[in-house]
Write a protein that holds these residues in place. Structure first.
Motif, mmCIF file in Angstrom:
data_model
loop_
_atom_site.group_PDB
_atom_site.id
_atom_site.type_symbol
_atom_site.label_atom_id
_atom_site.label_comp_id
_atom_site.label_asym_id
_atom_site.label_seq_id
_atom_site.Cartn_x
_atom_site.Cartn_y
_atom_site.Cartn_z
ATOM 1 N N TRP A 121 0.811 -1.208 0.000
ATOM 2 C CA TRP A 121 0.000 0.000 0.000
ATOM 3 C C TRP A 121 0.846 1.261 0.000
ATOM 4 C CZ3 TRP A 121 -4.861 0.303 -1.321
ATOM 5 C CH2 TRP A 121 -5.606 -0.887 -1.317
ATOM 6 N N ALA A 122 2.029 1.198 0.587
ATOM 7 C CA ALA A 122 2.942 2.349 0.504
ATOM 8 C C ALA A 122 3.386 2.559 -0.933
ATOM 9 C CB ALA A 122 4.149 2.124 1.404
ATOM 10 N N GLY A 123 3.616 1.462 -1.653
ATOM 11 C CA GLY A 123 3.979 1.586 -3.056
ATOM 12 C C GLY A 123 2.889 2.276 -3.859
ATOM 13 N N ARG A 124 1.643 2.024 -3.495
ATOM 14 C CA ARG A 124 0.519 2.626 -4.211
ATOM 15 C C ARG A 124 0.333 4.095 -3.851
ATOM 16 N NH1 ARG A 124 -5.198 -0.445 -4.635
ATOM 17 N NH2 ARG A 124 -3.713 -1.930 -5.536
ATOM 18 N N TYR A 125 0.448 4.428 -2.571
ATOM 19 C CA TYR A 125 0.150 5.790 -2.131
ATOM 20 C C TYR A 125 1.378 6.699 -2.078
ATOM 21 C CZ TYR A 125 -4.507 4.228 -0.614
ATOM 22 O OH TYR A 125 -5.794 3.739 -0.559
ATOM 23 N N ILE A 126 2.565 6.094 -1.886
ATOM 24 C CA ILE A 126 3.777 6.900 -1.723
ATOM 25 C C ILE A 126 4.710 6.746 -2.922
ATOM 26 C CG2 ILE A 126 5.800 7.324 -0.258
ATOM 27 C CD1 ILE A 126 4.220 6.110 2.076
ATOM 28 N N GLY A 127 4.758 5.532 -3.467
ATOM 29 C CA GLY A 127 5.678 5.257 -4.556
ATOM 30 C C GLY A 127 6.990 4.667 -4.095
ATOM 31 N N ALA A 128 7.142 4.484 -2.785
ATOM 32 C CA ALA A 128 8.343 3.881 -2.213
ATOM 33 C C ALA A 128 7.991 2.517 -1.655
ATOM 34 C CB ALA A 128 8.919 4.770 -1.120
ATOM 35 N N ALA A 129 9.002 1.646 -1.518
ATOM 36 C CA ALA A 129 8.761 0.306 -1.011
ATOM 37 C C ALA A 129 9.525 0.041 0.279
ATOM 38 C CB ALA A 129 9.130 -0.734 -2.068
ATOM 39 N N LYS A 130 10.813 0.349 0.314
ATOM 40 C CA LYS A 130 11.603 0.084 1.514
ATOM 41 C C LYS A 130 11.046 0.877 2.693
ATOM 42 C CE LYS A 130 16.112 -1.367 -0.193
ATOM 43 N NZ LYS A 130 17.573 -1.129 -0.111
ATOM 44 N N LEU A 131 11.059 0.250 3.863
ATOM 45 C CA LEU A 131 10.486 0.895 5.040
ATOM 46 C C LEU A 131 11.153 2.228 5.325
ATOM 47 C CD1 LEU A 131 8.519 0.758 7.409
ATOM 48 C CD2 LEU A 131 10.247 -0.545 8.682
ATOM 49 N N HIS A 133 12.601 4.284 3.288
ATOM 50 C CA HIS A 133 12.213 5.286 2.295
ATOM 51 C C HIS A 133 10.779 5.760 2.527
ATOM 52 C CE1 HIS A 133 15.382 3.419 -0.638
ATOM 53 N NE2 HIS A 133 15.934 4.096 0.356
ATOM 54 N N CYS A 134 9.910 4.823 2.894
ATOM 55 C CA CYS A 134 8.523 5.199 3.186
ATOM 56 C C CYS A 134 8.458 6.153 4.368
ATOM 57 C CB CYS A 134 7.696 3.946 3.485
ATOM 58 S SG CYS A 134 7.512 2.809 2.105
ATOM 59 N N CYS A 135 9.194 5.815 5.416
ATOM 60 C CA CYS A 135 9.182 6.652 6.619
ATOM 61 C C CYS A 135 9.726 8.038 6.329
ATOM 62 C CB CYS A 135 10.001 5.976 7.722
ATOM 63 S SG CYS A 135 9.232 4.483 8.388
ATOM 64 N N GLU A 136 10.789 8.101 5.540
ATOM 65 C CA GLU A 136 11.362 9.397 5.182
ATOM 66 C C GLU A 136 10.369 10.231 4.383
ATOM 67 O OE1 GLU A 136 15.334 11.242 2.926
ATOM 68 O OE2 GLU A 136 14.950 9.077 2.931
ATOM 69 N N ALA A 137 9.645 9.581 3.494
ATOM 70 C CA ALA A 137 8.718 10.299 2.615
ATOM 71 C C ALA A 137 7.576 10.944 3.376
ATOM 72 C CB ALA A 137 8.177 9.352 1.553
ATOM 73 N N VAL A 138 7.113 10.302 4.459
ATOM 74 C CA VAL A 138 5.942 10.830 5.175
ATOM 75 C C VAL A 138 6.288 11.340 6.574
ATOM 76 C CG1 VAL A 138 4.346 9.402 3.864
ATOM 77 C CG2 VAL A 138 5.266 8.522 6.015
ATOM 78 N N GLY A 139 7.582 11.420 6.885
ATOM 79 C CA GLY A 139 8.010 12.031 8.138
ATOM 80 C C GLY A 139 7.847 11.171 9.373
ATOM 81 N N ARG A 153 7.461 -0.637 15.138
ATOM 82 C CA ARG A 153 6.985 0.704 15.515
ATOM 83 C C ARG A 153 6.852 1.607 14.293
ATOM 84 N NH1 ARG A 153 11.144 1.767 20.403
ATOM 85 N NH2 ARG A 153 9.926 0.974 22.163
ATOM 86 N N ALA A 154 7.893 1.590 13.464
ATOM 87 C CA ALA A 154 7.862 2.432 12.273
ATOM 88 C C ALA A 154 6.723 2.006 11.351
ATOM 89 C CB ALA A 154 9.205 2.355 11.544
ATOM 90 N N THR A 155 6.512 0.710 11.209
ATOM 91 C CA THR A 155 5.414 0.220 10.375
ATOM 92 C C THR A 155 4.071 0.642 10.949
ATOM 93 O OG1 THR A 155 6.741 -1.669 9.653
ATOM 94 C CG2 THR A 155 4.364 -1.838 9.358
ATOM 95 N N ALA A 156 3.955 0.631 12.277
ATOM 96 C CA ALA A 156 2.716 1.092 12.911
ATOM 97 C C ALA A 156 2.452 2.555 12.572
ATOM 98 C CB ALA A 156 2.787 0.898 14.421
ATOM 99 N N GLY A 157 3.498 3.380 12.583
ATOM 100 C CA GLY A 157 3.339 4.771 12.183
ATOM 101 C C GLY A 157 2.914 4.893 10.730
ATOM 102 N N LEU A 158 3.479 4.032 9.880
ATOM 103 C CA LEU A 158 3.110 4.036 8.470
ATOM 104 C C LEU A 158 1.662 3.596 8.287
ATOM 105 C CD1 LEU A 158 4.038 4.400 5.532
ATOM 106 C CD2 LEU A 158 4.877 2.029 5.599
#
Length: 246
Positions: A121-131, A133-139, A153-158
């Protein structure tokens, strides 16, 4: 009513659980439907084999000598997931290992359990896959990367971020519902019990179980047994959701 989530991450000896690779650490973060953390837990796991790439997960063989085996925490772990949407980042990886470990623990699963995949779902909404990179993209802050609890924890935030994006997305809602249905109605573990995934799961070997209490307390007991070898990032904590304090 929106479901709550159970975010899982595992660190492993390698990449192929269908052969001989095992879980060496597991982290679980439980959140409310908005993704706010309610409770978290992690434990080292003794894999009864070499520890694998210490350079990646930071765990040494001496760290797991007194740690529980996966079978010691399997029953209360399943109880803690009861009625929640199970989530993992790259869910196929984590669920393959969970499937293999439950099978070794005496649960017969005919197929791999499914879970909501935050990477998809991060790939769909953010365009990133690695955790990271996803975290960096959305702060989202990612601490203790490649530790089970840090990544959970980081995945829970995502997941909290994805939940807001997917609130009106029928596919997101369907995927969430499927993951919840597959984990709903978990019974008391024991000989002859089924685990509650829709594809079935039969406990084939009974053994003495911890007293039936809050499964989170039972996992605390499992953690206490190996507290002397827990890595610094491993801990158990209960967090009161913010809305309960208002």
């Amino acid at each position: 009513m929106s479901p709550s989530f159970a975010v899982i991450d595992v660190e492993t000896t390698g990449l192929v659980p269908e052969r001989s690779d095992r879980v060496v650490e597991i982290g679980v973060v439980l959140t409310d439907p908005l993704g706010r953390i309610e409770w978290e837990w992690s434990s080292l796991i003794n894999p009864r084999r070499d520890i694998g790439p210490t350079r990646i997960h930071g765990i040494a063989a001496r760290d797991v000598l007194a740690a529980p085996e996966f079978s010691d925490i399997a029953d209360p772990l399943l109880d803690a997931l009861r009625g929640r949407v199970v989530v993992a980042h790259n869910a196929s990886f984590d669920m393959r290992f969970l499937h293999a470990e439950l099978d070794r623990s005496g649960y017969g699963l005919p197929a791999r359990p499914e879970a909501l995949c935050s990477m998809k779902w991060a790939g769909r909404y953010i365009g990133a896959a690695k955790l990271a990179h996803c975290c960096e993209a959305v702060g989202i802050e990612l601490l203790d990367a490649h530790s089970a609890l840090g990544d959970a924890r980081a995945t829970a935030g995502l997941v909290a971020w994805l939940t807001r994006q997917g609130a009106r997305d029928p596919e997101w809602m369907d995927d969430t519902h499927r993951s919840l249905v597959r984990m709903a109605h978990l019974p008391d573990a024991g000989a002859g019990a089924t685990c509650g995934w829709s594809n079935g799961c039969q406990r084939t070997a009974g053994r003495a179980r911890l007293a039936r209490h809050d499964p989170r307390q039972r996992l605390d007991i499992g953690r206490f047994r190996c507290r002397s070898v827990l890595s610094p990032h491993s801990r158990c904590r209960t967090a009161r959701p913010q809305h309960l304090d208002q």
